[in-house]
Design an enzyme around this catalytic site. Structure first.
Site, PDB file in Angstrom:
ATOM      1  N   SER A 234       0.749  -1.191   0.162  1.00  0.00           N
ATOM      2  CA  SER A 234       0.104   0.010   0.149  1.00  0.00           C
ATOM      3  C   SER A 234       0.987   1.171  -0.149  1.00  0.00           C
ATOM      4  CB  SER A 234      -0.948   0.095   1.506  1.00  0.00           C
ATOM      5  OG  SER A 234      -1.670   1.140   1.309  1.00  0.00           O
ATOM      6  N   HIS A 236      -0.608   4.005   1.020  1.00  0.00           N
ATOM      7  CA  HIS A 236      -1.364   4.888   1.840  1.00  0.00           C
ATOM      8  C   HIS A 236      -2.667   5.572   1.100  1.00  0.00           C
ATOM      9  CE1 HIS A 236      -1.838   6.157   6.092  1.00  0.00           C
ATOM     10  NE2 HIS A 236      -2.289   7.273   5.574  1.00  0.00           N
ATOM     11  N   ARG A 239      -1.641   9.162  -0.326  1.00  0.00           N
ATOM     12  CA  ARG A 239      -2.043  10.352   0.562  1.00  0.00           C
ATOM     13  C   ARG A 239      -0.733  10.777   1.348  1.00  0.00           C
ATOM     14  NH1 ARG A 239      -6.889  12.202   1.573  1.00  0.00           N
ATOM     15  NH2 ARG A 239      -6.762  12.566   3.721  1.00  0.00           N
ATOM     16  N   ASP A 267      -4.032  -2.932  -1.196  1.00  0.00           N
ATOM     17  CA  ASP A 267      -5.064  -1.898  -1.464  1.00  0.00           C
ATOM     18  C   ASP A 267      -4.572  -1.067  -2.381  1.00  0.00           C
ATOM     19  OD1 ASP A 267      -3.451   0.012  -0.051  1.00  0.00           O
ATOM     20  OD2 ASP A 267      -4.931   0.152   1.658  1.00  0.00           O
ATOM     21  N   GLY A 268      -5.398   0.109  -2.765  1.00  0.00           N
ATOM     22  CA  GLY A 268      -5.027   1.137  -3.546  1.00  0.00           C
ATOM     23  C   GLY A 268      -5.859   1.196  -4.953  1.00  0.00           C
ATOM     24  N   VAL A 270      -8.784   0.274  -5.586  1.00  0.00           N
ATOM     25  CA  VAL A 270      -9.685  -0.812  -5.613  1.00  0.00           C
ATOM     26  C   VAL A 270     -11.299  -0.243  -5.983  1.00  0.00           C
ATOM     27  CG1 VAL A 270     -10.755  -2.913  -4.816  1.00  0.00           C
ATOM     28  CG2 VAL A 270      -8.379  -2.399  -4.496  1.00  0.00           C
ATOM     29  N   GLY A 290     -11.062   1.223   0.395  1.00  0.00           N
ATOM     30  CA  GLY A 290     -11.269   2.397   1.535  1.00  0.00           C
ATOM     31  C   GLY A 290     -12.213   3.306   0.848  1.00  0.00           C
ATOM     32  N   ARG A 291     -12.138   4.335   0.046  1.00  0.00           N
ATOM     33  CA  ARG A 291     -13.052   5.344  -0.640  1.00  0.00           C
ATOM     34  C   ARG A 291     -14.328   4.836  -0.995  1.00  0.00           C
ATOM     35  NH1 ARG A 291      -8.046   7.045  -2.011  1.00  0.00           N
ATOM     36  NH2 ARG A 291      -7.351   9.080  -1.440  1.00  0.00           N
TER      37      ARG A 291
END
Length: 340
Positions: A234, A236, A239, A267-268, A270, A290-291
């Site tokens: 990841s 992050h 960010r 992640d990242g 997705v 996440g988002r």
């Protein structure tokens, strides 16, 4: 409630902080940190998506895979899906604050459990952020994974003890949070860890320890040597450092080096079940999102989180049918089109 309703309601709730764009690629929100965007030019955010988009899939339809299973396990925890909620905090300054920190993370953890997934919780400059995550995990009988910022050693170990008391299934540290400006501004600096410091933290608990924020082979190997049970490939969410590659670009080399030694998560960028399939094919054992789940929570509470996760898992199942994969374990690099 359906997906369209969730998106519509989220757009109203997140107005001024997230546009809930038709394609969430970080272009509109570049540099909006605090906020929902990527740091600086937003290149790291966008690279997560372009790295995934660079891979095409081999479509296969001459097989018996008609009802694929997305069931999997993480540290002995049986899950209906390999898709999990990434640790997220900061509703007041990242997401507008129309939902409180405790309510937000409660929606994430509860909605994840309802979907057969598991929610991860985060840490931040405001102590209530980590506290809220633990409270949400306790409310779901320990079904959650708290993640701690790379603070001073004693502060990390104190938070590990509280996670143990909460009955958490595992514990993590997002080393990719090193240098976060918001933490420093609040008088709670974070930073990198030496190998010896990491080893001390890992040995401080009997819970499975996860290190989030690995982007190179050498650091993946160091993490394994320190005794971590899982890593998260990841950046992050783009960010923390501008101009990093996307997670999908570095995942194959990391998986080739440590696949049989540690659980690999990623992640990242997705956004769909097809993205999940790609990361699994590239070497991940599970995927964090996440988002999209921010949209789910702000647009439909815990039920909205479940709707997003269920939608992505249904897309994953459909992609498995069309690539000939009956189980998560059958998703290998054979799924990825190599070209000539």
């Amino acid at each position: 409630m359906d997906f369209a309703t969730v998106k519509s309601q989220a757009k109203d709730q997140l107005k001024g902080f997230c546009r809930v764009c038709p394609i969430c690629d970080g272009r509109v929100c570049s540099g909006e940190v605090p906020g929902m965007g990527g740091v600086g030019t937003g290149m790291s955010f966008r690279n997560n998506l372009t790295a995934l988009a660079a891979y095409s899939l081999n479509m296969r339809t001459l097989h018996g895979c008609k009802e694929p299973s997305t069931e999997t396990e993480l540290f002995g925890i049986k899950l209906s899906t390999p898709i999990m909620a990434a640790p997220m905090t900061g509703t007041p300054y990242n997401m507008g604050g129309t939902i409180g920190e405790r309510d937000f993370i409660g929606m994430i953890v509860s909605g994840s459990k309802q979907s057969g997934a598991i929610g991860w919780t985060g840490d931040g400059a405001d102590p209530t952020m980590y506290d809220s995550g633990l409270e949400a995990i306790i409310a779901e009988q320990g079904h959650g994974i708290p993640v701690i910022k790379p603070r001073e050693q004693g502060a990390i170990i104190e938070r590990i003890r509280r996670a143990e008391d909460a009955g958490a299934k595992a514990i993590g540290m997002d080393i990719d949070g090193a240098g976060l400006v918001t933490m420093a501004l609040k008088g709670q600096p974070v930073g990198p860890k030496t190998f010896e410091e990491l080893k001390e933290i890992v040995q401080a608990t009997k819970l499975p320890f996860i290190l989030k924020g690995i982007m190179t082979v050498d650091e993946a190997e160091l993490a394994v040597s320190a005794g971590v049970k899982a890593i998260v490939v990841s950046n992050h969410g783009g960010r923390i450092l501008d101009c990093t590659p996307g997670a999908a670009a570095v995942l194959p080399a990391i998986a080739a080096a440590v696949k049989d030694k540690v659980t690999i998560l990623a992640d990242g960028g997705v956004r769909t079940g097809v993205d999940v399939l790609k990361l699994l094919a590239l070497g991940a054992d599970g995927v964090l999102v996440g988002r999209p789940l921010v949209v789910g929570a702000f647009g439909g509470d815990a039920a909205g989180v479940k709707i997003i996760l269920d939608k992505m898992n249904a897309e994953l199942k459909q992609a498995m049918i069309l690539t000939g994969c009956s189980t998560i374990g059958e998703i290998t690099q054979n799924v990825i089109y190599q070209g000539k």
